[in-house]
Scaffold this motif. Structure first.
Motif, PDB file in Angstrom:
ATOM      1  N   LEU A 135      21.925  14.203  23.521  1.00  0.00           N
ATOM      2  CA  LEU A 135      21.146  14.572  22.337  1.00  0.00           C
ATOM      3  C   LEU A 135      21.587  15.926  21.799  1.00  0.00           C
ATOM      4  CD1 LEU A 135      17.657  13.497  23.690  1.00  0.00           C
ATOM      5  CD2 LEU A 135      19.042  12.261  22.019  1.00  0.00           C
ATOM      6  N   ASN A 136      21.867  16.854  22.703  1.00  0.00           N
ATOM      7  CA  ASN A 136      22.314  18.175  22.266  1.00  0.00           C
ATOM      8  C   ASN A 136      23.666  18.105  21.560  1.00  0.00           C
ATOM      9  OD1 ASN A 136      20.019  19.439  23.316  1.00  0.00           O
ATOM     10  ND2 ASN A 136      20.942  19.648  25.352  1.00  0.00           N
ATOM     11  N   ILE A 137      24.541  17.209  22.016  1.00  0.00           N
ATOM     12  CA  ILE A 137      25.826  17.017  21.343  1.00  0.00           C
ATOM     13  C   ILE A 137      25.610  16.451  19.936  1.00  0.00           C
ATOM     14  CG2 ILE A 137      27.958  15.671  21.371  1.00  0.00           C
ATOM     15  CD1 ILE A 137      27.913  15.920  24.451  1.00  0.00           C
ATOM     16  N   LEU A 138      24.709  15.483  19.819  1.00  0.00           N
ATOM     17  CA  LEU A 138      24.409  14.928  18.495  1.00  0.00           C
ATOM     18  C   LEU A 138      23.860  15.996  17.558  1.00  0.00           C
ATOM     19  CD1 LEU A 138      22.738  11.509  19.455  1.00  0.00           C
ATOM     20  CD2 LEU A 138      25.055  11.870  18.583  1.00  0.00           C
ATOM     21  N   SER A 139      23.064  16.906  18.107  1.00  0.00           N
ATOM     22  CA  SER A 139      22.518  17.993  17.292  1.00  0.00           C
ATOM     23  C   SER A 139      23.603  18.971  16.855  1.00  0.00           C
ATOM     24  CB  SER A 139      21.428  18.738  18.079  1.00  0.00           C
ATOM     25  OG  SER A 139      20.373  17.877  18.406  1.00  0.00           O
ATOM     26  N   LYS A 140      24.553  19.225  17.751  1.00  0.00           N
ATOM     27  CA  LYS A 140      25.645  20.136  17.430  1.00  0.00           C
ATOM     28  C   LYS A 140      26.594  19.532  16.392  1.00  0.00           C
ATOM     29  CE  LYS A 140      26.181  22.788  21.748  1.00  0.00           C
ATOM     30  NZ  LYS A 140      26.586  24.090  21.208  1.00  0.00           N
ATOM     31  N   LYS A 141      26.780  18.210  16.489  1.00  0.00           N
ATOM     32  CA  LYS A 141      27.749  17.532  15.625  1.00  0.00           C
ATOM     33  C   LYS A 141      27.076  16.295  15.036  1.00  0.00           C
ATOM     34  CE  LYS A 141      32.672  16.436  15.488  1.00  0.00           C
ATOM     35  NZ  LYS A 141      33.945  16.391  16.264  1.00  0.00           N
ATOM     36  N   LYS A 142      26.279  16.502  13.991  1.00  0.00           N
ATOM     37  CA  LYS A 142      25.433  15.433  13.452  1.00  0.00           C
ATOM     38  C   LYS A 142      26.233  14.293  12.823  1.00  0.00           C
ATOM     39  CE  LYS A 142      20.954  17.624  12.898  1.00  0.00           C
ATOM     40  NZ  LYS A 142      21.140  18.814  13.713  1.00  0.00           N
ATOM     41  N   SER A 143      27.499  14.509  12.531  1.00  0.00           N
ATOM     42  CA  SER A 143      28.325  13.417  12.001  1.00  0.00           C
ATOM     43  C   SER A 143      28.444  12.266  13.002  1.00  0.00           C
ATOM     44  CB  SER A 143      29.725  13.932  11.643  1.00  0.00           C
ATOM     45  OG  SER A 143      30.374  14.460  12.791  1.00  0.00           O
ATOM     46  N   LEU A 144      28.239  12.564  14.290  1.00  0.00           N
ATOM     47  CA  LEU A 144      28.323  11.519  15.322  1.00  0.00           C
ATOM     48  C   LEU A 144      27.182  10.521  15.210  1.00  0.00           C
ATOM     49  CD1 LEU A 144      29.367  13.568  18.498  1.00  0.00           C
ATOM     50  CD2 LEU A 144      30.809  12.452  16.787  1.00  0.00           C
ATOM     51  N   LEU A 145      26.090  10.910  14.561  1.00  0.00           N
ATOM     52  CA  LEU A 145      24.953   9.994  14.429  1.00  0.00           C
ATOM     53  C   LEU A 145      25.352   8.710  13.708  1.00  0.00           C
ATOM     54  CD1 LEU A 145      22.238  12.630  13.491  1.00  0.00           C
ATOM     55  CD2 LEU A 145      22.184  11.177  15.528  1.00  0.00           C
ATOM     56  N   LYS A 146      26.316   8.806  12.802  1.00  0.00           N
ATOM     57  CA  LYS A 146      26.761   7.631  12.047  1.00  0.00           C
ATOM     58  C   LYS A 146      27.569   6.667  12.906  1.00  0.00           C
ATOM     59  CE  LYS A 146      26.845  10.218   7.697  1.00  0.00           C
ATOM     60  NZ  LYS A 146      27.669  10.714   6.565  1.00  0.00           N
ATOM     61  N   LEU A 147      28.008   7.120  14.070  1.00  0.00           N
ATOM     62  CA  LEU A 147      28.806   6.270  14.958  1.00  0.00           C
ATOM     63  C   LEU A 147      27.949   5.508  15.973  1.00  0.00           C
ATOM     64  CD1 LEU A 147      31.770   8.713  15.754  1.00  0.00           C
ATOM     65  CD2 LEU A 147      31.680   6.912  14.008  1.00  0.00           C
TER      66      LEU A 147
END
Length: 511
Positions: A354-366
């Protein structure tokens, strides 16, 4: 069990009156009778002085019905009318006349009166404001409520603690009754389960007042309370002619130097929750600890010693948990991104995922559709941004869930699962579960259920309930203070047993 909004409560009352051909004061009589019966069943005529504080609306009318019935059964009473307006509801006036007909004369309490004397050994029944409240209490009423809260007496609120709004936050919390118990009519209110408002409702029960159940069944509600009955409806008993492959292969990806224990907790919970096979993918530093402490799992290691750098798995898992103890190093973030670009398997993401997703929100689309996210409050804030109150938080989570097609498990005292604009409020668990590793166990349970073939939303609802129920059983066995995350895992079997008991009977299983 459905959780109705304030507007839906009013419409349900109106429909019941029309459909059943009764007067509104007859429905009020039903409500007061149900409330009286509950109180009487608990007290059984105990010699306690009961102070009833009744407003001048329908909630106050409910309180007057209770006062009349308590008096008829010989209880020692002091009845107060909190005179905060010149307006009176018709049903309040009807029940005030009925009370006076029995020679019971309430004290009409206004802002010029001295605060009443209430002993800590007395009982307070709070019927000042109900679900129709939409403004802050007057200053003198707030002083009365503060006085009652400070009395030390046991406070029972009728339907909702006075001063609490049904569907929005309250700015001045000093004007809210702190109820040890709320007796709610037919259905609970959402505010009972939110951190900011739930503190005013220590315990709650519902009493049946004969509202039209068919009408409620057809209501489209935003929130539903998840209890044992709802989870039993989802549970699938095991069949006789099956094998470990029938129940899925869970993959747990995570760990870093000093955080291999988190992976251990998740993997063990996967096994205990029924996954047929469990493999963990960890840095090389996790190989010996996991192989020596958890014989039931298989271990694959990254090429790096202390953190994840390249996630490559030589089989097709049924469900994947990612992020537990993984850290947020640049190489781990890159590895996660590369993994997401090629992964199509159902995901449960926790902790550093979750912390990685917060740091790099573009990953949410993947993320694959219906990915399950399991944030605690700070992780949630990093994902969706800050909020002013719990209602705004829920609105933001609903919007986030819709945007990214994710199932969000908002962890807390009453964990709420959000998906497709709907919220499922969990009713199991206890404060002892606020301990390190508890969330790692939850991730394992949810992952395991998805691996076994439950839909991700089903797995989230079931997993959260089972996790909380196992925590309740663990606390009963020891104490909340001594509860550890591994205790939750140890009691999952008993939690499953409670869920499966009626399901087995329906299936006709004999063992």
């Amino acid at each position: 069990m459905k959780i109705l909004s304030g507007d839906q409560i009013r419409k349900t009352d109106q429909y019941t009156i029309q459909q059943q051909g009764i007067r509104s004061d007859e429905l009020m009589e039903r409500a007061g009778m149900a409330l009286f019966k509950w109180i009487h069943d608990q007290l059984q005529g105990a010699p306690v002085t009961i102070h009833l504080f009744c407003g001048i609306g329908n909630n106050g009318g409910d309180g007057l019905v209770v006062a009349r019935l308590l008096a008829e059964h010989g209880y020692s009473l002091e009845v107060y009318i909190v005179n905060y307006s010149d307006k009176r509801s018709p049903d309040f006036l009807t029940n005030l006349d009925r009370l006076k007909d029995r020679k019971i004369w309430p004290h009409v309490f206004s802002k010029v009166d001295e605060l009443p004397i209430v002993s800590k050994d007395d009982m307070i029944v709070d019927a000042i404001f109900g679900t129709g409240l939409n403004r802050l209490a007057d200053e003198w009423v707030t002083k009365l409520i503060t006085h009652l809260n400070a009395s030390g007496a046991f406070i029972l609120s009728v339907d909702i603690p006075s001063g609490l709004f049904t569907d929005k936050p309250v700015a001045n919390t000093s004007g809210i009754i702190m109820a040890q118990l709320v007796v709610s009519f037919q259905y609970p209110k959402l505010v009972f389960f939110l951190p900011e408002s739930g503190v005013f409702c220590e315990h709650w029960v519902v009493v049946d007042i004969g509202l039209d159940t068919e009408y409620v069944a057809n209501l489209a509600v935003t929130y539903e309370l998840i209890q044992l009955q709802q989870v039993r409806a989802l549970f699938r008993p095991r069949k006789k002619f099956t094998h470990k492959g029938t129940y899925g292969h869970s993959l747990v990806v995570g760990g870093s130097y000093g955080k291999i224990g988190a992976v251990h907790l998740t993997a063990k919970a996967c096994i205990r929750a029924g996954s047929g096979l469990v493999t963990v993918f960890v840095p090389q530093c996790g190989y010996v600890p996991l192989q020596s402490s958890l014989a039931e799992v298989m271990v694959i290691t990254d090429k790096q010693e202390k953190h994840l750098s390249h996630i490559r798995v030589p089989f097709q898992p049924s469900a994947i948990a990612f992020g537990i103890g993984a850290g947020t190093s640049e190489s781990t973030i890159d590895a996660f991104e590369a993994f997401l670009e090629q992964n199509r398997t159902s995901l449960v993401i926790d902790a550093d995922g979750l912390n990685i997703l917060s740091k790099k929100k573009s990953l949410l689309k993947l993320l694959p559709p219906k990915t399950v996210l399991t944030p605690h409050p700070k992780e949630l804030e990093r994902l969706i941004g800050p909020w002013q109150n719990d209602f705004e938080k829920l609105e933001k989570v609903i919007a986030f869930s819709s945007t990214y097609d994710t199932i969000v498990i908002i962890k807390g005292a009453h964990t709420i699962i959000v998906y497709k604009g709907l919220g499922y409020v969990n009713d199991s668990g206890n404060p002892g579960m606020a301990t390190a590793g508890s969330g790692d166990v939850l991730t394992g349970v949810v992952t395991s259920l998805i691996a076994q073939g439950y839909l991700p939303l089903e797995a989230a609802i079931m997993g959260v309930f089972l996790h909380g129920r196992a925590g309740d059983l663990a606390a009963q066995h020891g104490s909340m203070e001594s509860l550890m995350a591994s205790d939750i895992t140890s009691h999952l079997g008993k939690a499953f047993s409670e869920v499966s008991s009626t399901a087995d009977e329906k299936e006709g299983n004999d063992g």
